[in-house]
Design a protein around this motif. Structure first.
Motif, PDB file in Angstrom:
ATOM      1  N   GLU A  62       0.837  -1.206   0.000  1.00 59.69           N
ATOM      2  CA  GLU A  62       0.000   0.000   0.000  1.00 59.69           C
ATOM      3  C   GLU A  62       0.871   1.255   0.000  1.00 59.69           C
ATOM      4  O   GLU A  62       0.605   2.194  -0.745  1.00 59.69           O
ATOM      5  CB  GLU A  62      -0.914  -0.009   1.222  1.00 59.69           C
ATOM      6  N   LYS A  63       1.918   1.252   0.815  1.00 54.85           N
ATOM      7  CA  LYS A  63       2.819   2.413   0.839  1.00 54.85           C
ATOM      8  C   LYS A  63       3.522   2.579  -0.507  1.00 54.85           C
ATOM      9  O   LYS A  63       3.683   3.702  -0.989  1.00 54.85           O
ATOM     10  CB  LYS A  63       3.851   2.256   1.952  1.00 54.85           C
ATOM     11  N   ALA A  64       3.938   1.474  -1.116  1.00 51.14           N
ATOM     12  CA  ALA A  64       4.599   1.551  -2.419  1.00 51.14           C
ATOM     13  C   ALA A  64       3.637   2.087  -3.476  1.00 51.14           C
ATOM     14  O   ALA A  64       4.012   2.939  -4.292  1.00 51.14           O
ATOM     15  CB  ALA A  64       5.126   0.173  -2.822  1.00 51.14           C
ATOM     16  N   LEU A  65       2.396   1.627  -3.452  1.00 54.35           N
ATOM     17  CA  LEU A  65       1.407   2.114  -4.413  1.00 54.35           C
ATOM     18  C   LEU A  65       1.071   3.580  -4.168  1.00 54.35           C
ATOM     19  O   LEU A  65       0.861   4.341  -5.118  1.00 54.35           O
ATOM     20  CB  LEU A  65       0.141   1.254  -4.357  1.00 54.35           C
ATOM     21  N   ASP A  66       1.021   3.991  -2.886  1.00 57.22           N
ATOM     22  CA  ASP A  66       0.791   5.405  -2.580  1.00 57.22           C
ATOM     23  C   ASP A  66       1.913   6.269  -3.138  1.00 57.22           C
ATOM     24  O   ASP A  66       1.666   7.345  -3.682  1.00 57.22           O
ATOM     25  CB  ASP A  66       0.668   5.618  -1.060  1.00 57.22           C
ATOM     26  N   ALA A  67       3.146   5.789  -3.006  1.00 56.75           N
ATOM     27  CA  ALA A  67       4.285   6.547  -3.541  1.00 56.75           C
ATOM     28  C   ALA A  67       4.204   6.627  -5.066  1.00 56.75           C
ATOM     29  O   ALA A  67       4.457   7.687  -5.655  1.00 56.75           O
ATOM     30  CB  ALA A  67       5.603   5.890  -3.116  1.00 56.75           C
ATOM     31  N   GLN A  68       3.840   5.529  -5.706  1.00 54.19           N
ATOM     32  CA  GLN A  68       3.694   5.537  -7.169  1.00 54.19           C
ATOM     33  C   GLN A  68       2.568   6.469  -7.596  1.00 54.19           C
ATOM     34  O   GLN A  68       2.691   7.210  -8.573  1.00 54.19           O
ATOM     35  CB  GLN A  68       3.417   4.129  -7.690  1.00 54.19           C
ATOM     36  N   LEU A  69       1.472   6.454  -6.842  1.00 51.27           N
ATOM     37  CA  LEU A  69       0.339   7.328  -7.160  1.00 51.27           C
ATOM     38  C   LEU A  69       0.725   8.793  -6.988  1.00 51.27           C
ATOM     39  O   LEU A  69       0.369   9.634  -7.822  1.00 51.27           O
ATOM     40  CB  LEU A  69      -0.862   6.977  -6.278  1.00 51.27           C
ATOM     41  N   ALA A  70       1.466   9.104  -5.935  1.00 57.72           N
ATOM     42  CA  ALA A  70       1.912  10.489  -5.732  1.00 57.72           C
ATOM     43  C   ALA A  70       2.829  10.928  -6.868  1.00 57.72           C
ATOM     44  O   ALA A  70       2.710  12.055  -7.370  1.00 57.72           O
ATOM     45  CB  ALA A  70       2.630  10.610  -4.390  1.00 57.72           C
ATOM     46  N   ALA A  71       3.720  10.056  -7.300  1.00 53.56           N
ATOM     47  CA  ALA A  71       4.613  10.391  -8.421  1.00 53.56           C
ATOM     48  C   ALA A  71       3.810  10.583  -9.705  1.00 53.56           C
ATOM     49  O   ALA A  71       4.080  11.508 -10.478  1.00 53.56           O
ATOM     50  CB  ALA A  71       5.662   9.289  -8.598  1.00 53.56           C
ATOM     51  N   ALA A  72       2.820   9.727  -9.921  1.00 52.02           N
ATOM     52  CA  ALA A  72       1.989   9.859 -11.126  1.00 52.02           C
ATOM     53  C   ALA A  72       1.183  11.153 -11.096  1.00 52.02           C
ATOM     54  O   ALA A  72       1.038  11.830 -12.118  1.00 52.02           O
ATOM     55  CB  ALA A  72       1.058   8.650 -11.255  1.00 52.02           C
ATOM     56  N   ARG A  73       0.673  11.522  -9.915  1.00 53.01           N
ATOM     57  CA  ARG A  73      -0.077  12.780  -9.801  1.00 53.01           C
ATOM     58  C   ARG A  73       0.839  13.971 -10.059  1.00 53.01           C
ATOM     59  O   ARG A  73       0.432  14.930 -10.710  1.00 53.01           O
ATOM     60  CB  ARG A  73      -0.716  12.888  -8.425  1.00 53.01           C
ATOM     61  N   LYS A  74       2.060  13.908  -9.555  1.00 51.85           N
ATOM     62  CA  LYS A  74       3.014  14.992  -9.788  1.00 51.85           C
ATOM     63  C   LYS A  74       3.331  15.098 -11.281  1.00 51.85           C
ATOM     64  O   LYS A  74       3.368  16.202 -11.839  1.00 51.85           O
ATOM     65  CB  LYS A  74       4.293  14.738  -8.990  1.00 51.85           C
ATOM     66  N   ASP A  75       3.553  13.940 -11.922  1.00 47.76           N
ATOM     67  CA  ASP A  75       3.825  13.942 -13.363  1.00 47.76           C
ATOM     68  C   ASP A  75       2.642  14.511 -14.147  1.00 47.76           C
ATOM     69  O   ASP A  75       2.828  15.267 -15.102  1.00 47.76           O
ATOM     70  CB  ASP A  75       4.127  12.518 -13.855  1.00 47.76           C
ATOM     71  N   LEU A  76       1.423  14.148 -13.729  1.00 49.90           N
ATOM     72  CA  LEU A  76       0.229  14.657 -14.404  1.00 49.90           C
ATOM     73  C   LEU A  76       0.127  16.169 -14.247  1.00 49.90           C
ATOM     74  O   LEU A  76      -0.176  16.887 -15.207  1.00 49.90           O
ATOM     75  CB  LEU A  76      -1.026  13.981 -13.851  1.00 49.90           C
ATOM     76  N   LEU A  77       0.401  16.661 -13.048  1.00 48.82           N
ATOM     77  CA  LEU A  77       0.354  18.107 -12.808  1.00 48.82           C
ATOM     78  C   LEU A  77       1.379  18.828 -13.674  1.00 48.82           C
ATOM     79  O   LEU A  77       1.071  19.850 -14.311  1.00 48.82           O
ATOM     80  CB  LEU A  77       0.608  18.397 -11.328  1.00 48.82           C
ATOM     81  N   GLU A  78       2.590  18.283 -13.737  1.00 51.42           N
ATOM     82  CA  GLU A  78       3.632  18.897 -14.570  1.00 51.42           C
ATOM     83  C   GLU A  78       3.263  18.828 -16.047  1.00 51.42           C
ATOM     84  O   GLU A  78       3.501  19.778 -16.792  1.00 51.42           O
ATOM     85  CB  GLU A  78       4.974  18.211 -14.313  1.00 51.42           C
ATOM     86  N   ALA A  79       2.673  17.726 -16.470  1.00 51.31           N
ATOM     87  CA  ALA A  79       2.257  17.598 -17.873  1.00 51.31           C
ATOM     88  C   ALA A  79       1.158  18.604 -18.199  1.00 51.31           C
ATOM     89  O   ALA A  79       1.169  19.223 -19.271  1.00 51.31           O
ATOM     90  CB  ALA A  79       1.777  16.175 -18.149  1.00 51.31           C
ATOM     91  N   ASN A  80       0.213  18.786 -17.266  1.00 50.89           N
ATOM     92  CA  ASN A  80      -0.849  19.768 -17.490  1.00 50.89           C
ATOM     93  C   ASN A  80      -0.281  21.185 -17.562  1.00 50.89           C
ATOM     94  O   ASN A  80      -0.718  21.993 -18.380  1.00 50.89           O
ATOM     95  CB  ASN A  80      -1.912  19.674 -16.397  1.00 50.89           C
ATOM     96  N   ARG A  81       0.686  21.480 -16.692  1.00 46.07           N
ATOM     97  CA  ARG A  81       1.330  22.804 -16.742  1.00 46.07           C
ATOM     98  C   ARG A  81       2.052  22.993 -18.078  1.00 46.07           C
ATOM     99  O   ARG A  81       1.960  24.048 -18.699  1.00 46.07           O
ATOM    100  CB  ARG A  81       2.330  22.951 -15.598  1.00 46.07           C
ATOM    101  N   ALA A  82       2.781  21.969 -18.495  1.00 46.59           N
ATOM    102  CA  ALA A  82       3.503  22.058 -19.777  1.00 46.59           C
ATOM    103  C   ALA A  82       2.522  22.220 -20.936  1.00 46.59           C
ATOM    104  O   ALA A  82       2.782  22.992 -21.866  1.00 46.59           O
ATOM    105  CB  ALA A  82       4.372  20.813 -19.973  1.00 46.59           C
ATOM    106  N   ALA A  83       1.404  21.509 -20.874  1.00 48.53           N
ATOM    107  CA  ALA A  83       0.407  21.629 -21.946  1.00 48.53           C
ATOM    108  C   ALA A  83      -0.177  23.034 -21.962  1.00 48.53           C
ATOM    109  O   ALA A  83      -0.396  23.610 -23.035  1.00 48.53           O
ATOM    110  CB  ALA A  83      -0.696  20.591 -21.754  1.00 48.53           C
ATOM    111  N   GLY A  84      -0.420  23.603 -20.784  1.00 55.23           N
ATOM    112  CA  GLY A  84      -0.921  24.975 -20.713  1.00 55.23           C
ATOM    113  C   GLY A  84       0.086  25.964 -21.276  1.00 55.23           C
ATOM    114  O   GLY A  84      -0.284  26.878 -22.035  1.00 55.23           O
ATOM    115  N   ASP A  85       1.356  25.787 -20.908  1.00 49.16           N
ATOM    116  CA  ASP A  85       2.409  26.660 -21.442  1.00 49.16           C
ATOM    117  C   ASP A  85       2.506  26.526 -22.956  1.00 49.16           C
ATOM    118  O   ASP A  85       2.660  27.522 -23.673  1.00 49.16           O
ATOM    119  CB  ASP A  85       3.766  26.322 -20.812  1.00 49.16           C
TER     120      ASP A  85
END
Length: 151
Positions: A62-85
């Motif tokens: 569960e902790k490993a999946l939470d860490a993967q989910l947090a990394a995926a959310r961060k990547d998604l946020l950065e991708a959305n910012r890049a797409a906006g830029d």
């Protein structure tokens, strides 16, 4: 009740041709019961160990999946910012292109008017470019002097 069981063990041993005293029959019964209790306790211990391991493993996963989910959310946020830029850059480039196209279209219209004026004046083979046109294209010409205020 245990005396009835011991008597049954003595009779069964007698049928098998073994002479067994009630003491040894009781000892065999106690040994068998001890083996059953030890086997049950061992099985319960193994079950508890496996259950504890499964809980710990589940918590780790569960902790490993939470860490993967947090990394995926961060990547998604950065991708959305890049797409906006990128969308803003595309919009700016399109605006600049429209402005340059409008400027080019106006310049071409002006050149066509100059050419038409030269043709109307009876000079069809004369170049319609002015010194400002040549300077705009960064072409140096001996016929054009430097603009006032340039060094």
């Amino acid at each position: 009740m245990s005396s009835a069981i011991i008597a049954t063990i003595v009779r069964l041993a007698g049928l098998a041709g073994v002479k067994l005293s009630p003491f040894w029959a009781g000892a065999a019964l106690a040994g068998a019961l001890a083996l059953i209790v030890v086997a049950g306790a061992t099985a319960a211990g193994v079950h508890l160990f496996n259950a504890g391991y499964a809980v710990a493993d589940g918590a780790w996963r569960e902790k490993a999946l939470d860490a993967q989910l947090a990394a995926a959310r961060k990547d998604l946020l950065e991708a959305n910012r890049a797409a906006g830029d990128a969308a803003l850059r595309v919009k700016a480039i399109e605006q600049r292109a429209e402005q340059e196209k409008a400027g080019t279209d106006a310049y071409v219209d002006e050149l066509e008017k100059r050419n038409a004026a030269l043709v109307a004046a009876g000079k069809p083979n004369v170049c319609g470019l002015t010194c400002d046109d040549l300077r705009g294209m960064r072409i140096k010409s001996a016929a054009c002097t430097a603009p006032p205020g340039s060094a």
